[in-house]
Write an enzyme that holds these catalytic residues in place. Structure first.
Site, short mmCIF file in Angstrom:
data_model
loop_
_atom_site.label_atom_id
_atom_site.label_comp_id
_atom_site.label_asym_id
_atom_site.label_seq_id
_atom_site.Cartn_x
_atom_site.Cartn_y
_atom_site.Cartn_z
N ASP A 106 0.63 -1.25 -0.04
CA ASP A 106 0.02 -0.05 0.02
C ASP A 106 0.89 1.28 0.01
O ASP A 106 2.01 1.32 0.65
CB ASP A 106 -0.83 -0.13 1.14
N ILE A 107 0.33 2.33 -0.83
CA ILE A 107 1.29 3.42 -0.96
C ILE A 107 1.45 4.14 0.21
O ILE A 107 2.09 5.29 0.80
CB ILE A 107 0.73 4.47 -2.11
N HIS A 152 -10.82 -5.13 -3.13
CA HIS A 152 -9.30 -5.29 -2.82
C HIS A 152 -9.41 -5.80 -1.22
O HIS A 152 -10.33 -5.35 -0.55
CB HIS A 152 -8.29 -4.04 -3.03
N HIS A 197 -7.09 -5.64 2.28
CA HIS A 197 -5.94 -5.22 2.89
C HIS A 197 -5.41 -6.10 3.72
O HIS A 197 -6.42 -6.74 4.60
CB HIS A 197 -6.39 -3.89 3.77
#
Ligand code: 5GP
Ligand code: ZN
Length: 114
Positions: free
Chosen positions: A32-33, A100, A102
């Site tokens: 993750d960014i 998505h 996480h």
């Protein structure tokens, strides 16, 4: 099929270069960014579905969760544990409309979430 204005579709086809932490024909995991934990990976099906509510074939869930399991092992968070989260639509806090999961780990995660 890739949805033209979807950031995760672009990542899935390599149009946005992203280092995969785990990849298969149908699924992809990448960091993750804006990481919320020492390990924070986004796991996506390569096929576009807006949300968890837009999946018709339950086999997709089987494949996705099996892939999350493999990713957790690969990242070494399986023994100590981790959290898998699927945000859905506005109240779920979903900001990217491509299904998505996480995968968060590497520290104790508080409960309940905010
Ligand atoms: P959501 O809020 O939709 O559940 O999660 C979307 C996640 O994608 C956020 O945690 C956000 O930081 C991450 N994200 C958004 N854009 C990008 C990107 O271009 N690259 C990566 N690696 N992660 C992104
Ligand atoms: Zn997409």
């Amino acid at each position: 099929m890739a949805v033209s204005n979807c950031i995760f579709c672009k990542i899935a086809v390599g149009e946005i270069p992203t280092e995969a932490v785990h990849a298969s024909e149908d699924f992809l995991a990448f960091r993750d960014i804006v990481p919320q934990a020492p390990v924070h990976v986004v796991v996506i099906p390569r096929i576009h579905r807006d949300t968890i509510m837009d999946v018709e074939d339950p086999q997709l869930f089987a494949g996705l969760l099996a892939f999350v399991q493999e990713t957790a092992v690969k990242l070494g968070v399986d023994a100590e544990g981790f959290r898998s989260v699927i945000n859905c639509r506005a109240n779920g806090g979903q900001t990217i409309s491509h299904l998505h999961v996480h995968l968060l780990g590497g520290r104790f995660l508080n409960w309940p979430p905010g």
